[in-house]
Each structure stands twice: as C-alpha cells, then as structure tokens.
Design a protein around this motif. Structure first.
Motif, PDB file in Angstrom:
ATOM      1  N   PHE A   8       0.845  -1.190   0.000  1.00 30.72           N
ATOM      2  CA  PHE A   8       0.000   0.000   0.000  1.00 30.72           C
ATOM      3  C   PHE A   8       0.884   1.245   0.000  1.00 30.72           C
ATOM      4  O   PHE A   8       0.671   2.172  -0.784  1.00 30.72           O
ATOM      5  N   LEU A   9       1.874   1.288   0.873  1.00 29.73           N
ATOM      6  CA  LEU A   9       2.763   2.448   0.965  1.00 29.73           C
ATOM      7  C   LEU A   9       3.570   2.658  -0.304  1.00 29.73           C
ATOM      8  O   LEU A   9       3.843   3.797  -0.702  1.00 29.73           O
ATOM      9  N   LEU A  10       3.945   1.563  -0.971  1.00 30.57           N
ATOM     10  CA  LEU A  10       4.681   1.643  -2.233  1.00 30.57           C
ATOM     11  C   LEU A  10       3.769   1.915  -3.421  1.00 30.57           C
ATOM     12  O   LEU A  10       4.240   2.161  -4.532  1.00 30.57           O
ATOM     13  N   ARG A  11       2.464   1.838  -3.188  1.00 20.70           N
ATOM     14  CA  ARG A  11       1.439   2.052  -4.225  1.00 20.70           C
ATOM     15  C   ARG A  11       1.495   0.990  -5.316  1.00 20.70           C
ATOM     16  O   ARG A  11       1.164   1.253  -6.470  1.00 20.70           O
ATOM     17  N   THR A  12       1.884  -0.234  -4.939  1.00 15.00           N
ATOM     18  CA  THR A  12       1.900  -1.332  -5.904  1.00 15.00           C
ATOM     19  C   THR A  12       0.656  -2.208  -5.799  1.00 15.00           C
ATOM     20  O   THR A  12       0.358  -2.974  -6.721  1.00 15.00           O
ATOM     21  N   ASP A  13      -0.076  -2.129  -4.689  1.00 13.32           N
ATOM     22  CA  ASP A  13      -1.322  -2.873  -4.487  1.00 13.32           C
ATOM     23  C   ASP A  13      -2.051  -2.178  -3.342  1.00 13.32           C
ATOM     24  O   ASP A  13      -1.518  -2.069  -2.242  1.00 13.32           O
ATOM     25  N   LEU A  14      -3.241  -1.678  -3.606  1.00  9.78           N
ATOM     26  CA  LEU A  14      -3.973  -0.912  -2.604  1.00  9.78           C
ATOM     27  C   LEU A  14      -5.057  -1.782  -1.977  1.00  9.78           C
ATOM     28  O   LEU A  14      -6.217  -1.750  -2.374  1.00  9.78           O
ATOM     29  N   VAL A  15      -4.642  -2.597  -1.023  1.00 14.06           N
ATOM     30  CA  VAL A  15      -5.575  -3.482  -0.326  1.00 14.06           C
ATOM     31  C   VAL A  15      -6.273  -2.684   0.774  1.00 14.06           C
ATOM     32  O   VAL A  15      -5.657  -1.881   1.470  1.00 14.06           O
ATOM     33  N   TYR A  16      -7.562  -2.936   0.913  1.00 16.15           N
ATOM     34  CA  TYR A  16      -8.359  -2.362   2.000  1.00 16.15           C
ATOM     35  C   TYR A  16      -9.111  -3.495   2.684  1.00 16.15           C
ATOM     36  O   TYR A  16      -9.480  -4.481   2.039  1.00 16.15           O
ATOM     37  N   GLN A  17      -9.376  -3.331   3.974  1.00 16.63           N
ATOM     38  CA  GLN A  17     -10.334  -4.176   4.663  1.00 16.63           C
ATOM     39  C   GLN A  17     -11.570  -3.320   4.921  1.00 16.63           C
ATOM     40  O   GLN A  17     -11.469  -2.093   5.053  1.00 16.63           O
ATOM     41  N   PHE A  18     -12.737  -3.965   4.967  1.00 13.59           N
ATOM     42  CA  PHE A  18     -13.927  -3.190   5.296  1.00 13.59           C
ATOM     43  C   PHE A  18     -14.584  -3.769   6.535  1.00 13.59           C
ATOM     44  O   PHE A  18     -14.575  -4.961   6.791  1.00 13.59           O
TER      45      PHE A  18
END
Length: 193
Positions: free
Chosen positions: A71-81
């Motif tokens: 996420f910090l590297l902006r290579t995969d923006l995973v979220y939990q809901f």
C-alpha cells in the motif's frame, strides 16, 4: 511528460460510507483477518488461490504486513472493510477489497473483493465496490476500473453488474482455478467519458 513516482500519489487510507469503514491494512490485524478467513474458507476456496487451507494467525499477520508495505509503495492498494459502529469507528472486520493490478500511467485499476460468510447477502460488498470505484475516479483520476470474475462465480458477477460495471467480454481459458483447471474470466469495466 514524466509521471510522478506513485509513492508520492495521495491515496485515501480510510473511506467511510453509510454502513462501513473501509481502511488500509494495519499492523496487528492478523488475528481478526485470520478469523474472517477461517470462518469463510469453504466459500472462498473455489475462487481464491490464497484460501485453500486455514492459515495460522502468524501467517495472516505476515500477509497484513506485506499488504501495508505494498500500500505504501502504491503497488497494491488493499483495503479491509468493517461494520461502522454508532460512533463512526471500525467495528467487526467483514472482508477485504482493494485496487489491484494498477497501471498508474494509464490510470487503470482492478477491484477485487471477498466477504466473510456471516456477512453475506447484506450489500456490504456492493457498498465497498461503489466507494472504491468512486474514489478511484474522483481522487486517483482513473480512466478505467475493472472487475474480473470467474465466469461461474455468479455472486461476484452480480456485484459487478449491480455496481454499474459493463461486461466487456469473456476471456476464454484465461486463468486457472485454484485446483489448476482452465477457467474463463469475465471482464467488467467502467470508464471515464
């Protein structure tokens, strides 16, 4: 024209909707993530390669920490809901989603999602998808947002259709199931005008 390093792109770490808090991963989430995955293993197993056996809490925490880094590297923006509490805070972890397989130059993103079994059928996934797609178009200047789904995954396809994604085509024998069988993939998309 030179593109900025994606690390410099401002990406919301938290999105609040009517019923949900959608947040980037955080260190220490492994136990809650583990419980949601283990509860839902049988429903996830046909579709998710990472859900073929119950992970340990330590394995789930390792996954979370890798998600934070990507996420910090902006290579995969995973979220939990999460269910939103009356105070507007994150309550019970319901599932995961995110913007994946990104192309920052084209501004193309793919939304993926899963939900724990006990929270299915309440519209939480659709609410999450609409929020992430909205954020991608408005804040990340997306030109294209996709949802890809196994042709046999009727529930996943229904989410895409309810959220206004148009079926552009079916890629025949495009991927493998978790057990290694060839499968067809439906490609849904929304684009900017």
């Amino acid at each position: 024209m030179s593109q900025p390093d994606p690390v410099l792109i401002q990406v919301p770490e938290r999105i609040v909707t009517e019923r949900l808090v959608i947040a980037m991963p955080r260190v220490g989430l492994g136990q809650a993530l583990n419980a949601a995955i283990c509860e839902s293993l049988e429903e996830l197993k046909p579709w998710m390669p990472w859900a073929q056996s119950a992970p340990s809490v330590e394995e789930s925490e390792t996954v979370v920490r890798h998600q934070v880094a990507r996420f910090l590297l902006r290579t995969d923006l995973v979220y939990q809901f999460y269910e939103k509490t009356p105070a507007g805070e994150a309550g019970r972890l319901l599932g995961g989603s995110g913007l994946h397989r990104m192309d920052w130059q084209v501004r193309r993103f793919e939304i993926g999602y899963w939900i724990r079994s006990s929270a299915q059928g309440r519209g939480y996934v659709g609410e999450t998808v609409r929020a992430l797609a909205g954020m991608a178009f408005s804040e990340l200047r997306a030109r294209r947002v996709e949802i890809r789904s196994d042709v046999l995954n009727a529930r996943s396809r229904a989410v895409a259709e309810r959220c206004g994604f148009e079926l552009e085509g079916i890629l025949r024998r495009d991927a493998l199931t978790p057990t290694g069988e060839p499968r067809d993939t439906c490609v849904y998309a929304r684009i900017t005008a």
